[in-house]
Design a protein around this motif. Structure first.
Motif, short mmCIF file in Angstrom:
data_model
loop_
_atom_site.label_atom_id
_atom_site.label_comp_id
_atom_site.label_asym_id
_atom_site.label_seq_id
_atom_site.Cartn_x
_atom_site.Cartn_y
_atom_site.Cartn_z
N SER A 1 5.34 49.52 72.27
CA SER A 1 4.61 50.38 73.19
C SER A 1 5.46 50.68 74.43
CB SER A 1 3.30 49.69 73.58
OG SER A 1 2.65 50.40 74.60
N ALA B 1 9.11 52.48 73.22
CA ALA B 1 8.97 53.87 72.80
C ALA B 1 8.84 54.79 74.02
CB ALA B 1 7.76 54.02 71.89
N ALA B 2 8.33 54.24 75.12
CA ALA B 2 8.20 55.04 76.34
C ALA B 2 9.39 54.80 77.26
CB ALA B 2 6.90 54.69 77.05
N GLU C 1 10.46 52.15 78.56
CA GLU C 1 10.27 51.11 79.58
C GLU C 1 10.96 49.87 79.06
OE1 GLU C 1 8.47 50.56 82.49
OE2 GLU C 1 8.38 52.73 82.70
N LEU D 1 1.85 49.15 77.00
CA LEU D 1 2.12 49.85 78.25
C LEU D 1 0.86 50.53 78.78
CD1 LEU D 1 4.13 50.87 80.33
CD2 LEU D 1 4.58 52.81 78.85
N MET E 1 -2.00 49.44 79.18
CA MET E 1 -3.26 49.05 78.59
C MET E 1 -3.30 47.54 78.32
SD MET E 1 -5.28 50.61 75.34
CE MET E 1 -4.85 52.21 75.87
N SER E 2 -4.22 46.85 79.00
CA SER E 2 -4.33 45.41 78.78
C SER E 2 -5.22 45.17 77.58
CB SER E 2 -4.98 44.73 79.98
OG SER E 2 -4.59 45.35 81.17
N ALA F 1 -3.51 45.48 86.62
CA ALA F 1 -3.28 46.88 86.24
C ALA F 1 -4.36 47.81 86.78
CB ALA F 1 -3.21 46.98 84.72
N LYS G 1 -2.80 55.44 72.20
CA LYS G 1 -2.25 55.26 73.55
C LYS G 1 -1.18 54.18 73.56
CE LYS G 1 -5.44 56.98 76.90
NZ LYS G 1 -6.24 56.70 78.10
N LEU G 2 -1.36 53.17 72.70
CA LEU G 2 -0.38 52.08 72.69
C LEU G 2 0.94 52.51 72.09
CD1 LEU G 2 -2.57 49.01 71.66
CD2 LEU G 2 -1.32 49.30 73.79
N PRO H 1 3.76 57.52 72.53
CA PRO H 1 3.96 57.88 73.94
C PRO H 1 3.72 59.38 74.20
CG PRO H 1 6.03 57.17 72.93
CD PRO H 1 4.95 56.89 71.95
N ARG I 1 0.26 60.08 74.86
CA ARG I 1 -0.09 59.52 76.14
C ARG I 1 0.21 60.51 77.26
NH1 ARG I 1 1.69 53.86 75.91
NH2 ARG I 1 3.73 54.78 75.78
N PHE J 1 -1.07 59.14 82.08
CA PHE J 1 -1.31 57.71 81.99
C PHE J 1 -0.13 57.06 82.62
CE2 PHE J 1 -4.47 55.16 80.23
CZ PHE J 1 -3.92 53.93 80.00
N HIS K 1 2.82 55.08 84.70
CA HIS K 1 3.39 53.75 84.65
C HIS K 1 2.97 53.02 85.92
CE1 HIS K 1 6.77 55.53 82.02
NE2 HIS K 1 5.57 55.68 81.52
#
Lengths: 357, 516
Positions: free
Chosen positions: A130, A133-134, A136, A196, A198-199, B279, B499-500, B503, B506, B513, B515
């Motif tokens: 997650s 892929a972004a 991070e 990322l 999202m918890s 968060a 969403k997970l 990307p 997202r 969404f 960072h």
């Protein structure tokens, strides 16, 4: 514990063991005691899917629950510490089952230990991809165990695609997989994943949004995991990423330590007497191991110890007599002129039941 | 050549400047001097040992009683590619410990729980390592006067000698002069040890206290505060069941994202709540004192005590979680007549009945048994974990164990003597704790400046000039602030997975969404 689910499961299990076993044997099954007796009971009474699903249940808490069911009138005390489920108890159980059938894929016998190893990997794989892929690259791993972190690191290194591709593939595999499950199971599993932005959601939060009790959310989550592992055993090719995360977990048949020693010798081609002599064990002990192995490993040479005719005959007799009492089965078979030992009986009953439930 | 402190600060942590006071302590540590640093929560404590550890040769040991906090710091360091940090505690399997210690030679920071450090195998292992220094976090736990006394901390002084007494950095957020004295003695700090004292006065936290008629009115008042003022807010309560019940009612009554947190929840759930809170996915967390340590959230707008804490030190520590970014924030304590009974009852439950000592000492099967076995047996005869730890520690102090940590067999009169002394000690300790509870009550009902009153407890005076931001009695008003309102998120499971892992989905979404 005293949740609606656990009390219903208890009734269900006690109903299955009838008055052949005390509640203690049920306790041993749900806590996953790996003794020959418990392993055999679990198979015998078709309770293997609930094997080891409450590893931390304290004995005192278990009996509190029994007492509560007794007080409510769902259980009745029979002779010699046995219990029977009362008509009222049966009615409760039916009502519950109608409303919320027990999850079908839970299979503690095969996957209780496996899912405990698999979940942290799955969670960390999703969490890591997650982020990656972004793009991070600085983040805290969602699972703290260094073993799991090392595993996922190596797993990622072994992949050839880009992180975006991997994440997209993992998404599609998970989506296809969870699609096959009841919505409550899919939501419980997806809900506990994090990544990322999202918890993960807590059991309590999921319970509120799914309108289930917390304990049931946990079981739904377990159901999803066991379903995934089950599917991966059958069709690993359809889910290459998930299968690669679970490969080593699924490879080993699960046996008690001593039985696994016996299994190793068996695989080397030794027979029962040779193994007993080699390990300095009584024949009876090795027989216990054989029964355990027969139920667990596909390559057990069953027919070297009991003929296919007798296996069929035994199963038939059990169905006809509707009994699990070994002696009654043995007498019925011997009355028809065949000779069968208790060892053969147990072997015959330890296998081939998987699909029947 | 070694990197300068500023270079290290920039390279490892990305900061340009030290906060006031940090540099002096770090320099002392780098020079191998013993140090005691008292600085408020949120004062950048962890940097004081992390930076010197990374810049020094050898291995730094960080002792902390808070497993979650250690794990947290290690994860954070590792997230920023400082992989030479590892944490070990008794919650880990043998296998996991082995993996973590695999490359001990290349480690710079080893976080240990005190019981881990007292293990003989650990001491053997560490004897062969070059230790740069030992940092003792939450050092007030060493003192019986402190509010969180931990018997296993008392052994630290002795353990340090085993390693040839490396330099020690003791850290705490709350320490009265008596506690400081205890730390000094127990850690056998050197003559030339430095003490760095920082003001505990958190000038950006306005202090409020409110008395209400009863429970019902208190709840109404709490909900009003939660409804009207800015968020996020931490609400401290005394019991787990109350945390759950209040969170449920608050969620019903207010359109806020509310959760509860307490030590009885499963570890994954606790981690989830922490993560959600960090968060910005939660507005209100209703929690017991289990929440907060090691959680470094800069923008907590208020800390509300629905139940009074057991002592002023705990109160200071808990309200210190507000306003860490330096922004205006508030601490409120609500009081209904009889509230002092809660901490009082809880305190009584911490002490074992003195007769338990007799039962243990006269149990022949325990003669020659190790300390830990005796502690286990103490739980076996019905004592709680806290009670068991207390009684065994007291027996240890009364000389009921051989130097090899095996329990002695005492004569009848000797046993009675120990029991009598224990009973006296418990009475004395109870009185002290009762006095601490009274002190909190006095603070709440106090009609003068709250800040002066709080700081007086630590022999300090406030530097704050502006009465309008001090406390209710100085006529301060609630700090204004904007409300952060977000939609409640209740995604389908497919939505979550997308969403997970996708990307693009997202970022294409309306509102984005971001960072965090």
């Amino acid at each position: 514990m005293q949740t609606r689910f656990s009390s219903m499961l208890l009734l269900h299990m006690l109903e299955k063991v009838e008055t052949f076993r005390t509640p203690r044997s049920v306790y041993h099954i749900v806590t996953g005691k790996r003794s020959a007796q418990t392993l055999q009971d679990a198979r015998w009474f078709h309770l293997d899917h609930w094997f080891h699903i409450y590893p931390h249940w304290r004995e005192a808490a278990f009996y509190t629950e029994i007492d509560a069911a007794l007080k409510t009138g769902w259980l009745a005390l029979e002779e010699e510490g046995m219990y029977s489920v009362t008509p009222a108890g049966r009615a409760q159980l039916q009502m519950y089952q109608k409303d919320q059938p027990f999850p079908a894929a839970v299979n503690g016998w095969r996957f209780a230990a496996g899912s405990r190893a698999f979940w942290p990997r799955l969670h960390l794989a999703v969490h890591t991809l997650s982020h990656l892929a972004a793009k991070e690259t600085s983040f805290r791993p969602a699972e703290g165990s260094a073993q799991v972190q090392q595993y996922i690191k190596a797993w990622l290194k072994g992949q050839r695609s880009t992180y975006q591709e991997l994440a997209a593939n993992l998404y599609s595999e998970l989506e296809r997989m969870l699609q096959e499950l009841p919505a409550s199971s899919a939501a419980s599993a997806a809900g506990r994943l994090s990544g990322l932005g999202m918890s993960g959601r807590t059991l309590g939060q999921l319970a509120v949004s799914l309108n289930l009790e917390e304990e049931r959310v946990k079981i739904e989550w377990l159901n999803a995991l066991h379903f995934i592992l089950q599917t991966l055993t059958k069709d690993p090719g359809d889910y290459p990423l998930l299968a690669s995360l679970a490969a080593d977990i699924l490879a080993q048949p699960r046996l008690t330590y001593s039985a696994s020693q016996t299994y190793r010798l068996l695989q080397k081609g030794m027979n029962l007497t040779e193994i007993s002599a080699h390990r300095g064990l009584k024949n009876g002990t090795v027989e216990d191991h054989f029964v355990e192995i027969a139920g667990e490993a596909d390559d057990f040479p069953l027919y070297e110890y009991v003929s296919p005719q007798i296996v069929e005959h035994v199963r038939q007799t059990v169905n006809d007599l509707e009994t699990k009492k070994l002696r009654a089965v043995k007498e019925a078979i011997e009355a028809s002129g065949q000779v069968v030992s208790y060892f053969q009986l147990r072997l015959a009953l330890s296998t081939g039941e998987e699909m029947k439930r | 050549m070694r990197m300068s402190l500023e270079e290290g600060l920039h390279r490892f942590f990305g900061f340009e400047n030290f906060r006031p006071g940090q540099k002096a302590i770090i320099e002392d540590v780098m020079h191998g001097r013993d140090c005691l640093a008292v600085l408020p929560t949120g004062g950048g404590k962890s940097l004081l040992y992390q930076l010197p550890a990374l810049l020094s040769d050898g291995l730094a040991i960080i002792v902390s009683p808070l497993i979650a906090l250690m794990e947290d710091q290690v994860q954070e360091l590792r997230a920023f590619r400082m992989k030479q940090a590892v944490c070990l505690h008794s919650g880990l399997s043998q296998q996991e410990r082995k993996v973590r210690l695999h490359a001990i030679e290349s480690l710079k920071l080893l976080y240990l729980s005190p019981e881990m450090l007292s293990q003989p195998w650990m001491q053997r292992l560490l004897k062969h390592q070059k230790l740069s220094f030992v940092a003792v976090d939450e050092a007030h736990c060493i003192s019986q006067w402190g509010h969180e006394f931990r018997p296993d901390y008392q052994m630290l002084g002795h353990v340090l000698e085993v390693f040839g007494r490396p330099p020690v950095l003791a850290l705490t957020a709350t320490a009265t002069p008596a506690v400081r004295e205890d730390i000094y003695t127990a850690l056998r700090m050197k003559e030339n040890a430095r003490i760095h004292l920082f003001s505990l006065d958190r000038t950006n936290i306005r202090l409020f206290g409110e008395s209400v008629m009863d429970e019902k009115e208190k709840q109404t008042r709490l909900f009003t505060i939660l409804h009207h003022f800015q968020r996020p807010v931490l609400v401290y309560v005394m019991s787990r069941s109350r945390a759950e019940a209040l969170a449920e009612r608050a969620a019903e009554a207010l359109n806020l994202r509310t959760a509860y947190y307490h030590g009885g929840m499963d570890a994954a759930d606790r981690q989830n709540i922490q993560a959600q809170f960090l968060a910005d996915e939660l507005d209100v967390v209703i929690c017991t004192s289990a929440f907060g340590m090691g959680i470094n959230k800069p923008d907590v707008a208020a800390v509300i005590h629905y139940h009074m804490p057991s002592n002023i030190e705990s109160y200071m520590q808990e309200i210190g979680r507000a306003g860490r970014s330096g922004k205006d924030s508030a601490a409120v304590v609500l009081y209904a007549p009889g509230d002092e009974n809660l901490p009082h009852d809880m305190m009584l439950g911490e002490f074992p009945p003195p007769a338990a000592a007799r039962m243990l000492l006269e149990d022949t099967s325990l003669h020659g048994a190790l300390l830990t076995e005796v502690e286990k047996q103490a739980q076996g005869i019905g004592l709680s974990e806290v009670q068991a730890r207390y009684v065994v520690y007291q027996l240890f102090k009364a000389g009921c164990f051989h130097s090899t940590n095996e329990m002695k067999q005492l004569s009848r009169p000797a046993v009675e003597n120990v029991v009598r002394e224990l009973s006296d000690r418990i009475m004395k300790r109870r009185k002290e704790k009762e006095a601490q509870i009274e002190e909190v009550k006095a603070y709440i009902l106090f009609t003068g400046c709250r800040r002066q009153k709080l700081l007086a407890h630590f022999n300090e005076e406030t530097v704050l000039q502006d009465a309008s931001i001090c406390c209710d009695h100085c006529l301060a008003v609630w700090p204004p602030g904007s409300e952060k309102v977000r939609d409640r998120e209740d995604l389908s499971w497919q939505g979550r997975l997308q969403k997970l892992l996708l990307p693009d989905k997202r970022s294409n979404e309306k509102g984005g969404f971001g960072h965090e």
